[in-house]
Design a protein around this motif. Sequence first.
Motif, PDB file in Angstrom:
ATOM      1  N   VAL A  16       0.856  -1.187   0.000  1.00  0.00           N
ATOM      2  CA  VAL A  16       0.000   0.000   0.000  1.00  0.00           C
ATOM      3  C   VAL A  16       0.891   1.236   0.000  1.00  0.00           C
ATOM      4  CG1 VAL A  16      -1.769   1.282   1.249  1.00  0.00           C
ATOM      5  CG2 VAL A  16      -1.839  -1.220   1.214  1.00  0.00           C
ATOM      6  N   ILE A  17       0.728   2.094  -0.996  1.00  0.00           N
ATOM      7  CA  ILE A  17       1.586   3.279  -1.098  1.00  0.00           C
ATOM      8  C   ILE A  17       0.843   4.577  -0.762  1.00  0.00           C
ATOM      9  CG2 ILE A  17       3.143   2.160  -2.731  1.00  0.00           C
ATOM     10  CD1 ILE A  17       1.883   3.805  -4.976  1.00  0.00           C
ATOM     11  N   ILE A  18      -0.486   4.557  -0.764  1.00  0.00           N
ATOM     12  CA  ILE A  18      -1.287   5.692  -0.295  1.00  0.00           C
ATOM     13  C   ILE A  18      -2.458   5.139   0.519  1.00  0.00           C
ATOM     14  CG2 ILE A  18      -2.814   7.616  -0.907  1.00  0.00           C
ATOM     15  CD1 ILE A  18      -1.188   8.060  -3.421  1.00  0.00           C
ATOM     16  N   ASP A  19      -2.640   5.664   1.704  1.00  0.00           N
ATOM     17  CA  ASP A  19      -3.788   5.295   2.544  1.00  0.00           C
ATOM     18  C   ASP A  19      -4.188   6.558   3.305  1.00  0.00           C
ATOM     19  OD1 ASP A  19      -5.715   4.170   4.087  1.00  0.00           O
ATOM     20  OD2 ASP A  19      -4.463   2.608   4.969  1.00  0.00           O
ATOM     21  N   ALA A  20      -5.145   7.306   2.751  1.00  0.00           N
ATOM     22  CA  ALA A  20      -5.418   8.657   3.243  1.00  0.00           C
ATOM     23  C   ALA A  20      -6.912   8.899   3.444  1.00  0.00           C
ATOM     24  CB  ALA A  20      -4.849   9.684   2.265  1.00  0.00           C
ATOM     25  N   PRO A  21      -7.469   8.413   4.544  1.00  0.00           N
ATOM     26  CA  PRO A  21      -8.886   8.677   4.818  1.00  0.00           C
ATOM     27  C   PRO A  21      -9.127  10.136   5.188  1.00  0.00           C
ATOM     28  CG  PRO A  21      -7.875   7.532   6.667  1.00  0.00           C
ATOM     29  CD  PRO A  21      -6.851   7.550   5.569  1.00  0.00           C
ATOM     30  N   MET A  22     -10.369  10.538   5.114  1.00  0.00           N
ATOM     31  CA  MET A  22     -10.802  11.896   5.452  1.00  0.00           C
ATOM     32  C   MET A  22     -10.701  12.115   6.962  1.00  0.00           C
ATOM     33  SD  MET A  22     -14.664  13.425   4.766  1.00  0.00           S
ATOM     34  CE  MET A  22     -14.529  13.290   2.980  1.00  0.00           C
ATOM     35  N   PRO A  23     -10.211  13.259   7.410  1.00  0.00           N
ATOM     36  CA  PRO A  23     -10.221  13.538   8.856  1.00  0.00           C
ATOM     37  C   PRO A  23     -11.638  13.448   9.419  1.00  0.00           C
ATOM     38  CG  PRO A  23      -8.858  15.138   7.707  1.00  0.00           C
ATOM     39  CD  PRO A  23      -9.565  14.345   6.643  1.00  0.00           C
ATOM     40  N   ASP A  24     -11.756  12.883  10.622  1.00  0.00           N
ATOM     41  CA  ASP A  24     -13.075  12.693  11.225  1.00  0.00           C
ATOM     42  C   ASP A  24     -13.841  14.009  11.354  1.00  0.00           C
ATOM     43  OD1 ASP A  24     -12.388  10.062  11.425  1.00  0.00           O
ATOM     44  OD2 ASP A  24     -12.127  10.051  13.600  1.00  0.00           O
ATOM     45  N   GLU A  25     -13.127  15.088  11.661  1.00  0.00           N
ATOM     46  CA  GLU A  25     -13.792  16.381  11.832  1.00  0.00           C
ATOM     47  C   GLU A  25     -14.452  16.825  10.533  1.00  0.00           C
ATOM     48  OE1 GLU A  25     -12.748  20.988  13.197  1.00  0.00           O
ATOM     49  OE2 GLU A  25     -11.156  19.486  13.033  1.00  0.00           O
ATOM     50  N   ASP A  26     -13.753  16.646   9.411  1.00  0.00           N
ATOM     51  CA  ASP A  26     -14.330  17.016   8.119  1.00  0.00           C
ATOM     52  C   ASP A  26     -15.522  16.130   7.784  1.00  0.00           C
ATOM     53  OD1 ASP A  26     -12.392  18.932   7.902  1.00  0.00           O
ATOM     54  OD2 ASP A  26     -11.205  17.888   6.382  1.00  0.00           O
ATOM     55  N   ARG A  27     -15.398  14.847   8.070  1.00  0.00           N
ATOM     56  CA  ARG A  27     -16.520  13.923   7.833  1.00  0.00           C
ATOM     57  C   ARG A  27     -17.756  14.372   8.591  1.00  0.00           C
ATOM     58  NH1 ARG A  27     -15.483   8.902  11.183  1.00  0.00           N
ATOM     59  NH2 ARG A  27     -16.064  10.461  12.757  1.00  0.00           N
ATOM     60  N   ASP A  28     -17.588  14.682   9.870  1.00  0.00           N
ATOM     61  CA  ASP A  28     -18.733  15.041  10.702  1.00  0.00           C
ATOM     62  C   ASP A  28     -19.368  16.356  10.257  1.00  0.00           C
ATOM     63  OD1 ASP A  28     -18.218  12.750  12.114  1.00  0.00           O
ATOM     64  OD2 ASP A  28     -17.190  13.765  13.777  1.00  0.00           O
ATOM     65  N   LYS A  29     -18.530  17.339   9.924  1.00  0.00           N
ATOM     66  CA  LYS A  29     -19.059  18.622   9.454  1.00  0.00           C
ATOM     67  C   LYS A  29     -19.825  18.452   8.148  1.00  0.00           C
ATOM     68  CE  LYS A  29     -15.613  21.753  11.497  1.00  0.00           C
ATOM     69  NZ  LYS A  29     -14.491  22.680  11.199  1.00  0.00           N
ATOM     70  N   ALA A  30     -19.227  17.701   7.224  1.00  0.00           N
ATOM     71  CA  ALA A  30     -19.859  17.518   5.921  1.00  0.00           C
ATOM     72  C   ALA A  30     -21.196  16.809   6.050  1.00  0.00           C
ATOM     73  CB  ALA A  30     -18.928  16.736   5.000  1.00  0.00           C
TER      74      ALA A  30
END
Length: 272
Positions: A74-88
Amino acid sequence: MKLIFVDIDGTLTMPGENVPPDSALAAIRKTQELGNKVFLCTGRNPDMLKPLLKYNFDGVVGSGGAYVSVGDEVIIDAPMPDEDRDKALDILHKNGVFCTIEAKNGSWCDEGIGEFMAEQSGGNSELMRWRKAIEESLGICSMREYDGSPIYKIVIMCREKDQLEEVKMLLGDRYNFIVQEMQGGNLINGEIISKEYDKGKGVLAVAGHLGVGIDDTYGFGDSMNDREMIETVGTSVCMENGAEALKKISDMICPSVSEDGLAKAFAQLSLI
């Protein structure tokens, strides 16, 4: 060595399906025998693309570029920050937008999304994939069962673009809002994904990792979430069943997925 990046729904398979045409599988095996590498390049999360891994692809650009692997690495593993998820999610729900969120090993959707989709006419390959996945319960759970796992993107569905304006104002500097081209109907569907990662950046990461120049990369897609891939690869191909806007920026158009398009394009491009 050539690197070939292939979208799944509407390109490698019929939307929502997990079995490519025999002609496509034969072409992929033949080009691999010639020393080329073939990667899935998809908006699907790792969980949803599992049924295709048995066909021995050389890696994956998944989750719209936020999860990338070369072989077993795996060379990229970049989930969305939880704060951004919750706001969105808070703002999208307040504006009546139906959402599906995708983690590495699962997906969750809002209550009523199936009924909402059933009321709409028209479509595109991404919408058809989601219709099939939700109608057939292909691993998508209710949002009420969401376990807090890090997510990689938010899939959105609504009736009016205005419903997305508030969340765009909040997150538009850091996230792309990709809206799919509809073939009739009035449903808006698309996805929200970080600007730091997309299919094009995934292509660059794989090519850099393997030391292959961009001129020796090929990309095959059909919908607007393939745009960055199409704009990045050395040679870009849009399926005949694809979005008109994507056809305009592609180097060539090949027959549709139902007419052995991949195999014919591989032959035309001397990849087999």
